[in-house]
Design an enzyme around this catalytic site. Structure first.
Site, PDB file in Angstrom:
ATOM      1  CB  ALA A  16      50.593  84.689  11.203  1.00 14.84           C
ATOM      2  CE  LYS A  17      49.793  83.401  17.655  1.00 17.66           C
ATOM      3  NZ  LYS A  17      48.912  82.678  19.167  1.00 17.66           N
ATOM      4  CG  ASP A  75      64.048  73.559  13.042  1.00 15.54           C
ATOM      5  OD1 ASP A  75      62.799  73.810  13.708  1.00 15.54           O
ATOM      6  OD2 ASP A  75      64.536  72.838  13.594  1.00 15.54           O
ATOM      7  CE  LYS A 182      58.238  84.467  24.173  1.00 16.15           C
ATOM      8  NZ  LYS A 182      57.234  83.807  23.106  1.00 16.15           N
ATOM      9  NE  ARG A 188      61.862  82.448  17.047  1.00 16.46           N
ATOM     10  CZ  ARG A 188      60.788  81.949  17.943  1.00 16.46           C
ATOM     11  NH1 ARG A 188      59.779  82.086  18.890  1.00 16.46           N
ATOM     12  NH2 ARG A 188      60.826  80.698  18.238  1.00 16.46           N
TER      13      ARG A 188
END
Length: 206
Positions: A16-17, A75, A182, A188
């Site tokens: 979920a995060k 991933d 972030k 990511r």
């Protein structure tokens, strides 16, 4: 495949995060990002690849074929220099069956033992693969973010190894940084940023 066909993108993850983070990154494109968890009939994809790239591609293609939708396989994990790149692709299950963030972090700190700060260099790695509904990988990218592992956790946001992953330039861990920072510097965030031009082309939002 028409350029306006990518309106829904299924994330091949039930995290979920991670879903929330990717939705935030993709909101400007107007893509409906859904989790594979919304489709109970889709089985878990076994992450048996020996690289982040292999796992990401497998997740994207299997979910895409099963649902007939665009799918994203992501991933990511932590690679610690002093541990020969471990935990690597095993980051989420580093401490064994039933692994949690807490147990994984406990094992990481125990494995590092008395390794001095100067030798605790590490990097987060993110590999993303996007498959069209036929199961063909159309986009792929990998990005990293360097830091080092500290001995005591700091911060309350983020997940995974974030409380122990210190960004030298900011003197803060990922768990201490605000979401905007972030988003800009994380593995990511960097991977998604690199994918955005191609995604804009596919969605027709150039």
């Amino acid at each position: 495949m028409s350029t306006d066909s990518l309106r829904t993108l299924v994330l091949a993850s039930r995290n979920a995060k991670k879903l929330a983070e990717l939705r935030d990154l993709l909101q400007e494109l107007g893509i409906d990002v859904r989790s594979v968890g919304d489709f109970p009939a889709v089985p878990e994809v076994e992450e048996d690849g020996d690289t982040f790239a292999a796992n990401a591609a497998k997740k994207a293609t299997e979910v895409a074929r099963r649902l007939g939708e665009w799918a994203m396989g992501e991933d990511s994990g932590l690679m610690v220099d002093a541990l020969g790149g471990a935990p690597g692709v095993y980051s989420a299950r580093y401490s064994g069956p039933g692994a949690s963030d807490e147990s994984n972090n406990a094992k990481l700190i125990a494995e590092l033992g008395d390794v001095p700060a100067a030798r605790r260099g590490a990097q987060y790695v993110c590999h993303i693969a996007i498959s069209d509904p036929s199961g063909r990988v159309r986009l792929t990218i990998e990005r990293t973010c360097r830091g080092r592992i500290i001995a005591e956790p700091r911060g309350t946001s983020g997940f995974g190894y974030d409380p122990y992953f210190l960004i030298r330039e900011y003197h803060r861990t990922f768990a201490e940084l605000g979401q905007n920072v972030k988003r800009a510097i994380s593995h990511r965030g960097r991977a998604m940023g690199a994918l955005m031009p191609a995604l804009r082309e596919i969605t027709g939002r150039t």
